[in-house]
Motif scaffolding. Structure first.
Motif, PDB file in Angstrom:
ATOM      1  N   ARG A 144       2.656   8.304  -0.141  1.00 54.61           N
ATOM      2  CA  ARG A 144       3.346   9.515   0.435  1.00 54.61           C
ATOM      3  C   ARG A 144       4.204  10.289  -0.704  1.00 54.61           C
ATOM      4  O   ARG A 144       4.532   9.750  -1.646  1.00 54.61           O
ATOM      5  N   PRO A 145       4.376  11.628  -0.178  1.00 55.38           N
ATOM      6  CA  PRO A 145       5.080  12.513  -1.573  1.00 55.38           C
ATOM      7  C   PRO A 145       6.252  12.425  -1.111  1.00 55.38           C
ATOM      8  O   PRO A 145       6.893  11.952  -0.144  1.00 55.38           O
ATOM      9  N   PRO A 146       7.166  12.914  -2.249  1.00 55.70           N
ATOM     10  CA  PRO A 146       8.526  13.030  -1.954  1.00 55.70           C
ATOM     11  C   PRO A 146       9.131  13.536  -0.658  1.00 55.70           C
ATOM     12  O   PRO A 146       8.456  14.682  -0.489  1.00 55.70           O
ATOM     13  N   PHE A 147      10.094  13.233  -0.128  1.00 54.64           N
ATOM     14  CA  PHE A 147      10.497  13.970   0.995  1.00 54.64           C
ATOM     15  C   PHE A 147      11.510  14.940   0.678  1.00 54.64           C
ATOM     16  O   PHE A 147      12.791  14.643   0.539  1.00 54.64           O
ATOM     17  N   GLY A 161       0.634  -1.491   0.066  1.00 52.82           N
ATOM     18  CA  GLY A 161       0.032   0.039  -0.138  1.00 52.82           C
ATOM     19  C   GLY A 161       0.828   1.359  -0.270  1.00 52.82           C
ATOM     20  O   GLY A 161       0.109   2.239  -0.457  1.00 52.82           O
ATOM     21  N   ASP A 162       2.236   1.283   0.488  1.00 52.31           N
ATOM     22  CA  ASP A 162       2.915   2.376   0.397  1.00 52.31           C
ATOM     23  C   ASP A 162       3.324   2.593  -1.047  1.00 52.31           C
ATOM     24  O   ASP A 162       3.449   1.898  -2.090  1.00 52.31           O
ATOM     25  N   ARG A 163       3.234   4.092  -1.333  1.00 54.94           N
ATOM     26  CA  ARG A 163       3.592   4.456  -2.736  1.00 54.94           C
ATOM     27  C   ARG A 163       4.259   5.861  -2.415  1.00 54.94           C
ATOM     28  O   ARG A 163       4.070   6.593  -1.690  1.00 54.94           O
ATOM     29  N   GLY A 164       5.274   6.247  -3.373  1.00 52.45           N
ATOM     30  CA  GLY A 164       6.148   7.134  -3.430  1.00 52.45           C
ATOM     31  C   GLY A 164       7.796   6.831  -3.494  1.00 52.45           C
ATOM     32  O   GLY A 164       8.172   5.746  -2.990  1.00 52.45           O
ATOM     33  N   PRO A 165       8.696   7.643  -3.916  1.00 53.14           N
ATOM     34  CA  PRO A 165      10.018   7.541  -3.976  1.00 53.14           C
ATOM     35  C   PRO A 165      10.654   7.856  -2.736  1.00 53.14           C
ATOM     36  O   PRO A 165      11.856   7.516  -2.942  1.00 53.14           O
ATOM     37  N   SER A 166      10.200   7.987  -1.539  1.00 55.72           N
ATOM     38  CA  SER A 166      10.955   8.486  -0.554  1.00 55.72           C
ATOM     39  C   SER A 166      10.595   7.444   0.621  1.00 55.72           C
ATOM     40  O   SER A 166      10.594   7.822   1.738  1.00 55.72           O
ATOM     41  N   SER A 167      10.017   6.218   0.420  1.00 52.35           N
ATOM     42  CA  SER A 167       9.561   5.469   1.346  1.00 52.35           C
ATOM     43  C   SER A 167      10.303   5.329   2.601  1.00 52.35           C
ATOM     44  O   SER A 167      10.104   5.253   3.736  1.00 52.35           O
ATOM     45  N   VAL A 168      11.787   5.136   2.308  1.00 59.22           N
ATOM     46  CA  VAL A 168      12.761   4.627   3.526  1.00 59.22           C
ATOM     47  C   VAL A 168      12.935   6.078   4.370  1.00 59.22           C
ATOM     48  O   VAL A 168      13.033   6.032   5.507  1.00 59.22           O
TER      49      VAL A 168
END
Length: 569
Positions: free
Chosen positions: A172-175, A79-86
């Motif tokens: 989640r958006p990019p961090f 379910g997690d999405r986005g380029p900044s997961s970690v």
């Protein structure tokens, strides 16, 4: 199966996926891709049964994933999405996180689920978490997914059909840097450390310091020192200590922002980066054994447990500068002065060592001279290990080792590796012949023929493969968080063994025989003669390869050695 790995870089996770799939007999191809790579042409050339993308920042086009199954490794829970997961996992202080292997489709991170794994999140930096718990989860999920694809009977689960409890993540958006910004006057130490750790290796936290902009890399809490929030209050071993609202943090490395049109700047020990800007500050020595005292930071520590001594070290990225090597050698000599019968070198989670510090070398006024000083310091350290004949020395690798760092490990009497470790015992990809007495230690363990193949092929290997070749004496199957305790237990047992003193005597006699046959000085002289020519000839490939590595200059494409017939053997 014939599997094609596509990735933005042959990074630690890609190497581990490569090594683990190769261990299981799959025929592998590798392509390092960018947005401009004609991926469909690449896939047609390899004709794989399956594509696996361990680390990819670009979308896979429809014409590729519709023609061949394509598995994407996403470092976040279902379910997690986005380029900044970690980044989000560390910033939020998550208790648990996950890795999902999903099928590529038109929407990033929204494909059907082939496999997933979850795990507890320790209080470590993003890069450490990525190379350990996330990599462990990724391997578990990738191997499961590949087996399911190979079975021909398993069907992936569409994310929309999963119950909410089975989809703990969310988009989640990019961090971006505005989320990372530190308010030095208001943020307590724990908040500052979490922000720094969420960006520790890349991209760093952008900040203003001493009249200039910097990216701050790495963060460690300090409870005994304090000052006016935001001010620098001390230095230690190349790091700077900066006051927070309720204490202080140690920041080991800084990097200058990239100038428009210029390559990336080297990431350097903080005091070296600041140079003449740095005001006069007290150099606060690190306690070699901080024990149960206030939280503080040191990259070298020594402790004892009965007849076993433990010399632990941890340098960012596993890179060891001239200064790192000299300080570790001083600590090693102290450890050898203690009344122990077993000395464990390493034992922490994350990198063991990757050899000389290419960033410090690249930033030096004379890179050739600094290269020479660095390799001499590495050789001095390895020589001390090789000539320790009054106790057993164990190299304990909780994380990966490469080049001179792998050879440092081979200088020990026993090499213990966590099962997840990836070894790269070669130098060729940086245009180097190598030193650290490898021409003595590698053949005595693997034999001359195997040593030659390892150096020529320049491919990563698992700890299990290292054990089969004789490079590893013990493979420890445990989590990264448990490795230190498991190592300590085994070291105490080794030190208490009845045959320990006989082994030490045998070791001493063997070293004397080897020295009589060919002195260590002869190995060193021959290796360094080759290295000296490389370092001081500006036309040698080493200089361009080092510069490209440090400054993140785009490479010519996928290195040919990754797609030789031997690569999948």
């Amino acid at each position: 199966m014939r599997i094609l790995l596509i990735a933005g870089a042959f990074n630690s996770l890609t190497q581990r996926v490569y090594a683990e799939l190769g261990e299981r007999g799959h025929r592998l191809g590798v392509e390092l891709v960018t947005r401009d790579t004609p991926l469909l042409d690449v896939v047609r050339r390899h004709a794989p049964d399956l594509i696996v993308a361990p680390m990819l920042t670009t979308a896979v086009p429809r014409e590729v994933w519709s023609a061949c199954p394509c598995l994407i490794v996403h470092p976040g829970p279902v379910g997690d999405r986005g380029p900044s997961s970690v980044d989000w996992a560390v910033h939020l202080g998550a208790d648990r996180w996950g890795v999902t292997v999903l099928q590529a489709n038109d929407e990033m991170d929204a494909g059907d689920i082939w496999a997933a794994a979850d795990f507890p999140v320790p209080a470590v930096g993003k890069s450490d978490l990525y190379r350990n718990e996330i990599a462990d989860g990724a391997i578990q999920a990738v191997l499961t997914a590949v087996a399911r694809v190979a079975s021909g009977t398993h069907r992936p689960r569409p994310q929309a059909t999963l119950p909410a409890a089975a989809r703990p993540g969310r988009p989640r958006p990019p961090f971006r840097q505005d989320l990372r910004r530190i308010d030095w006057h208001a943020d307590p130490t724990d908040t500052v450390v979490r922000k720094l750790r969420a960006a520790d290796s890349r991209p760093g936290v952008r900040d203003e310091l001493l009249g200039a902009s910097w990216y701050l890399h790495g963060g460690h809490p300090e409870d005994a020192l304090s000052g006016r929030p935001g001010e620098l209050i001390a230095t230690r071993c190349g790091a700077i200590c900066r006051a927070t609202a309720d204490g202080a943090v140690w920041i080991p490395e800084l990097r200058a922002p990239r100038a428009p049109g210029e390559p990336a700047s080297p990431k350097l020990p903080a005091t070296l980066a600041l140079g003449a800007r740095l005001p006069r500050l007290p150099e606060v020595p690190a306690p070699l054994d901080p024990g149960d005292g206030p939280r503080t930071w040191s990259n070298i520590r020594y402790r004892e447990d009965g007849p076993a001594g433990f010399l632990e070290f941890s340098f960012p990225g596993g890179a060891m500068s001239t200064d790192h090597c000299r300080r570790l050698l001083a600590a090693y000599r102290h450890a050898c002065s203690r009344p122990t019968s077993v000395l464990v070198l390493g034992g922490r989670r994350d990198f063991f060592s990757n050899g000389i510090h290419l960033h410090v070398i690249e930033a030096a006024a004379d890179p050739a001279a600094e290269s020479w000083a660095n390799i001499q310091a590495m050789d001095d350290l390895v020589h001390a290990v090789l000539t320790t004949t009054d106790r057993l020395v164990v190299a304990a690798l909780g994380g990966n080792a490469a080049a001179g760092g792998a050879m440092l490990a081979l200088a020990a009497d026993e090499v213990w590796c966590r099962s997840a470790v990836v070894l790269n015992p070669h130098y060729r990809l940086m245009g180097l012949y190598g030193s650290e007495y490898w021409t003595y230690t590698l053949p005595r363990r693997a034999g001359h023929e195997a040593a030659g193949r390892l150096m020529a092929r320049a491919l990563p290997m698992t700890a299990a493969a290292g054990a089969r070749l004789g490079l590893v004496d013990r493979v420890i199957d445990c989590t990264a968080q448990d490795f230190t305790a498991r190592t300590a237990h085994l070291a105490r047992r080794l030190a208490s063994a009845a045959a320990n003193q006989a082994r030490i005597a045998t070791k001493k006699a063997a070293r004397e025989r080897d020295e009589a046959q060919r002195p260590l000085a002869a190995y060193r002289e021959e290796e360094l003669a080759r290295m000296h020519r490389t370092f001081f000839d500006p036309d040698e490939p080493y200089h361009a390869l080092r510069r490209a590595f440090v400054r993140k200059e785009p490479g010519p494409g996928t290195p040919a050695h990754l797609n030789t017939p031997a690569a999948g053997a």
